[in-house]
Design a protein around this motif. Structure first.
Motif, short mmCIF file in Angstrom:
data_model
loop_
_atom_site.label_atom_id
_atom_site.label_comp_id
_atom_site.label_asym_id
_atom_site.label_seq_id
_atom_site.Cartn_x
_atom_site.Cartn_y
_atom_site.Cartn_z
N ALA A 1 1.67 6.73 -6.91
CA ALA A 1 0.60 7.68 -7.25
C ALA A 1 1.05 9.11 -6.99
O ALA A 1 0.79 10.01 -7.80
N PHE A 2 1.73 9.33 -5.89
CA PHE A 2 2.23 10.67 -5.57
C PHE A 2 3.25 11.12 -6.61
O PHE A 2 3.22 12.27 -7.06
N ALA B 1 0.84 -1.20 0.00
CA ALA B 1 0.00 0.00 0.00
C ALA B 1 0.87 1.25 0.00
O ALA B 1 0.57 2.23 -0.69
N PHE B 2 1.96 1.20 0.76
CA PHE B 2 2.87 2.34 0.79
C PHE B 2 3.50 2.56 -0.58
O PHE B 2 3.58 3.69 -1.07
N THR C 1 1.56 12.32 -9.70
CA THR C 1 0.95 13.63 -9.48
C THR C 1 1.99 14.73 -9.58
O THR C 1 1.78 15.75 -10.23
N PHE D 1 2.32 1.68 -3.50
CA PHE D 1 1.28 2.17 -4.40
C PHE D 1 1.05 3.66 -4.19
O PHE D 1 0.97 4.43 -5.15
N SER D 2 0.96 4.09 -2.94
CA SER D 2 0.76 5.51 -2.63
C SER D 2 1.93 6.35 -3.12
O SER D 2 1.74 7.45 -3.64
N LEU D 3 3.12 5.83 -2.96
CA LEU D 3 4.31 6.56 -3.41
C LEU D 3 4.33 6.71 -4.92
O LEU D 3 4.64 7.78 -5.44
#
Length: 72
Positions: free
Chosen positions: A17-18, A10-11, A21, A13-15
């Motif tokens: 996505a960030f 999850a970490f 962006t 994936f979030s990284l």
């Protein structure tokens, strides 16, 4: 001191996505900067007949060798 990761996927994936962006934001900033510079150069081009000012072109990936049509 140690770090504990309970959900590394999850970490990650979030990284990712960030980072996408941030990359998109940087791309928008560069486009805006390029257009602002282009506008400034065009506006500051001295005008006698207007041909030089009308000859400024933007292109992406290749050189634009077109010229303004008569009477532009």
């Amino acid at each position: 001191m140690s770090l504990k990761f309970t959900n590394l996927n999850a970490f990650a994936f979030s990284l990712r996505a960030f980072s996408k962006t941030v990359e998109a934001d940087a791309s928008q900033v560069l486009r805006k900067l390029a257009l602002d510079v282009f506008e400034g150069v065009t506006d500051r081009t001295p005008v006698d007949t207007g041909y030089a000012r009308a000859s400024w072109r933007l292109s992406r990936g290749s050189i634009d060798t077109s010229t303004p049509k008569a009477g532009f």
